[in-house]
Scaffold this motif. Sequence first.
Motif, PDB file in Angstrom:
ATOM      1  N   ARG A   1       3.097  11.038  -1.890  1.00 55.11           N
ATOM      2  CA  ARG A   1       2.001  11.149  -3.206  1.00 55.11           C
ATOM      3  C   ARG A   1       1.276   9.964  -3.259  1.00 55.11           C
ATOM      4  NH1 ARG A   1       5.778  14.827  -7.228  1.00 55.11           N
ATOM      5  NH2 ARG A   1       6.705  16.008  -5.784  1.00 55.11           N
ATOM      6  N   ARG A   2       0.031  10.268  -3.572  1.00 47.68           N
ATOM      7  CA  ARG A   2      -0.926   8.761  -3.776  1.00 47.68           C
ATOM      8  C   ARG A   2      -1.479   9.021  -5.191  1.00 47.68           C
ATOM      9  NH1 ARG A   2      -6.058   7.252  -0.812  1.00 47.68           N
ATOM     10  NH2 ARG A   2      -7.660   7.498  -2.584  1.00 47.68           N
TER      11      ARG A   2
ATOM     12  N   ALA B   1       0.512   4.762  -1.906  1.00 52.81           N
ATOM     13  CA  ALA B   1       1.351   5.908  -1.661  1.00 52.81           C
ATOM     14  C   ALA B   1       2.921   5.779  -1.982  1.00 52.81           C
ATOM     15  CB  ALA B   1       1.115   6.208  -0.242  1.00 52.81           C
TER      16      ALA B   1
ATOM     17  N   VAL C   1      -1.621   6.364   2.717  1.00 53.52           N
ATOM     18  CA  VAL C   1      -2.264   5.001   2.452  1.00 53.52           C
ATOM     19  C   VAL C   1      -1.751   3.945   3.512  1.00 53.52           C
ATOM     20  CG1 VAL C   1      -2.609   3.297   1.064  1.00 53.52           C
ATOM     21  CG2 VAL C   1      -2.456   5.348  -0.106  1.00 53.52           C
TER      22      VAL C   1
ATOM     23  N   ALA D   1      -3.217  12.828  -4.783  1.00 49.83           N
ATOM     24  CA  ALA D   1      -2.891  13.575  -3.694  1.00 49.83           C
ATOM     25  C   ALA D   1      -1.284  13.878  -3.453  1.00 49.83           C
ATOM     26  CB  ALA D   1      -3.506  13.109  -2.432  1.00 49.83           C
TER      27      ALA D   1
ATOM     28  N   GLY E   1       0.827  -1.014   0.075  1.00 49.98           N
ATOM     29  CA  GLY E   1      -0.031   0.027  -0.112  1.00 49.98           C
ATOM     30  C   GLY E   1       0.859   1.266   0.020  1.00 49.98           C
TER      31      GLY E   1
END
Lengths: 540, 540
Positions: B154-155, B518, A489, B137, A471
């Motif tokens: 950063r996602r 992420a 995340v 994001a 993730g």
Amino acid sequence: MPTASEPNNPRPGPLGVSIISGEPVEPETDPFGAVCPSSGDPIPDRFHSASAGQVNDAANSAWRAFHQARDRTEDERATMLELIARRISGMGETIIDRAHLETGLPENRLEAELNRTTSTLEMFAKVVREGSWKRIAIDPPEPKRRPSPRPGIRRSLVPLGPVAVFGSSNFPLAYSTAGTDAASALAAGCPVIIKGHPLHPGTGELVAQAVSGAVRDAGFPPGWFSFLHAGGGREHAVGIELIRHPCIRAAGFTGSFEGGTALSRIASERPDPIPLYAEMGSVNPVFLLPGSVETEPRGIAQHIARSVSIYAGQQCTKPGLIFLVQGSTCEACVERFVRELDGSPPAPMLSAGIRRRYLRSLLRAIDTPGVRVLLGDPAAVRKSAQRVPENQPTHEKPVLLRTTEAVFIEQQALHEEIFGPAAVIVECKDAEGMLRCAGIIQGSLTGSLFLANTDLDLAQALAGILAMRVGRIICNGVPTGVEVGYGTVHGGPFPATNRPDTTAVGPFALERWCRPVAFQNTPQALLPPELHDENPTGRF
Amino acid sequence: MPTASEPNNPRPGPLGVSIISGEPVEPETDPFGAVCPSSGDPIPDRFHSASAGQVNDAANSAWRAFHQARDRTEDERATMLELIARRISGMGETIIDRAHLETGLPENRLEAELNRTTSTLEMFAKVVREGSWKRIAIDPPEPKRRPSPRPGIRRSLVPLGPVAVFGSSNFPLAYSTAGTDAASALAAGCPVIIKGHPLHPGTGELVAQAVSGAVRDAGFPPGWFSFLHAGGGREHAVGIELIRHPCIRAAGFTGSFEGGTALSRIASERPDPIPLYAEMGSVNPVFLLPGSVETEPRGIAQHIARSVSIYAGQQCTKPGLIFLVQGSTCEACVERFVRELDGSPPAPMLSAGIRRRYLRSLLRAIDTPGVRVLLGDPAAVRKSAQRVPENQPTHEKPVLLRTTEAVFIEQQALHEEIFGPAAVIVECKDAEGMLRCAGIIQGSLTGSLFLANTDLDLAQALAGILAMRVGRIICNGVPTGVEVGYGTVHGGPFPATNRPDTTAVGPFALERWCRPVAFQNTPQALLPPELHDENPTGRF
């Protein structure tokens, strides 16, 4: 009996009973106690698990409260979150003292955790007020469309209803009574019922006092929040009764794989299945790329050693697998790593039970053919694993194992989380081997790469593979220490979580407690406020 | 054997075999056939279900294709969607003819459905290019934060991997081979394997020829799309094998409650559970508020009668329950409603099997104590339900039942979907009774209110209740005819779907096939393009 949420209570402390709809309830079950893991001494306070009738009361009250107050404004909800944060801060010292006693976690860590808890509450207050989390969409009507006019449709989110939250063992504040699951559910407009963790019942109850008081101050019906003790013979029953209760509409769980999958099954086997978001375990692989090991063996070793050993490795993001490419620089880094870990002081595990599970899973890895123990005493582990005493200090020193790529690929036992201060170094033959290993790790919360400029090609390939299996990808950093932001995340593929499409940390955690509703051709008076014409931008 | 996707195929038609990785495969199973429901005549073409080996081939090819091409750009994916739309349009007449033959649905409806299918593909192409669906994001680093610097995070979203899509019986185009599930999965960057519906195998295969050709034209590896016939003895096996295959990472299903819950269980019992999004059944309550019935009894009755009877009521959004408040105006509306329905011509059901299930669930409602038949012949229903012949026309005329609030509250049988041209009128004592009924309806895709200005208070209360029980609230309109836009929610609480947090129609349907990742402190070269510094707005 005094009111638990009374702010001027002269001797604040846990009363040993559940708090339902803002009031401490009568004890109806046999008491249980907690143990101080640092000393092994039982803590004198007694706690009474919620009875089946009390679980039912809490759930019914939450349901009534939801129907009574689900039209409260976003601002009222945000204010409640801020009041919770304020009350928790106000009780900070008492809460930290108690958490330290019950968990053995150091006070400075608990202070940081308390700050994170309150700042998360404040973050959700901001997010709720700002409003873009509702992902409003407004499709205007097209009355002249042929062959039939197009109706206008507006979309927003609605809360699911009462949410059950299972406190975690290892984060008594940030993932427990007023942790992210509870805070995000309250932010979304859902009442919350906490199933307290039996390892820190006093901490949970104290925080629940703060939350209950704030719910009252904010003018919400008291059933909006309840806290249920769950220990002794009812440790599991309380949670199961909650998950099965028709008034509970969703649940959040942070804990073991066994617990998460069992509860998830119960939730999905209801006549009306509900979502249960389970964050379970994670191996958090770390890849030390050749260039980085060559340029900074010492810094990397220090960094990772601390991440493995801190808080006795009892973190969901503890690095459990460390991959290196064989060679002389690799050896230097490993040596340094062993030295760093060896220098880490023993730290208490959260309970004898957790220590037992740790030692057994560690032993399973140690006994895997092809695994060497670089740091630690296998005979001592074997002996301890056989009988972990209940009332003794639970300290454990870090353990480091080592194996090869070939053994890792072969042996499933090495792919599983060891929850505690241990890590396995996997020596890969070459870059290809590292990629092969990355491709077969279990779904994880995180994957870390240490890289130098010369490692870019390999790093790119690894990042591509890891994006499919974790993730969060971290470069030149350790996975422990989760930052809270829109980019966050905290989630990942099974078995790390059962809902990889969600995050358990950060603003997006809110969405887990909502679902979308569309309003077609609906007069203003029937629309929720955020869909009125005055909000045509999709924001409040 | 000719290439199925050959555009200049002189006699386009189904070959009767699955299309795996762009090529028709050899028949390996006993053939099955389809029946024309309008005439009851068997259609001469024979079809061969995919064998277990072929299911495995399709899944493995999809997996390989995914790893080979998952870095294709958004633009390349969008182009593929547009090419699919173009090829389907190009084969439009052939597809519609075949669908008409296999389903008995009228040609004008199938034309509209084909247009909707291609416009949905084009919509997803636009959405993918626009990019905001990735909900990027970017949290900038704070190197000076104390006590420790904050890393930048950063996602974005990543695709889950190969997706299995179960074609529906009642929408041979819009919810089948190139329907929303397939289109949204392809848009998200996932390869797709279709489990064709045995009631319209030729239609499915023709559309699959179009899709396979477009996948090739777009330069994607052919394994990106496969179509598997599934009928006869392997009707269920093909789907189950797909859902259990380790290379399948998610699935979409549109069909019955029994099918959806069974497949959902299989998906969640895998060693590595995968999401299966099931859209099942829905009662779609309609509330006729007193003022509206008084002012426009005729228009309302016409409107709803058409919505109940069109396409033999075989729509997931068919209004199944109609609530009225007792009184003389109510009677006028009911009378008109009966007359309108009585005037609707009989329409063919999709198959003898669907007709049998319809008649049995209808009979169950008819036999419920306290239910009157306003339109239809109970004796005929009883007789037909006992033995539905396989090779006869499947036409059914609308049936209307009537009961009271008290009976409805008591009798669970009346709360369940009757998939076909039937509806139940529930006469409520008063507004309170209507609210009580609204509060206990099953989770539904939609809830409709017909209201006049005088009904606003009651409408507000109903809308509040319905927002907790349905995915879409419609005012002064019928639930059939789903508009596609950002505001669209085609979903709803269980048992209408098993994932009320999602929509099966509209741009947001894309998200079902993704999960967030992420990237912490990650160099530009390792980031997906949308997270590069050049895209600081969160859009492409």
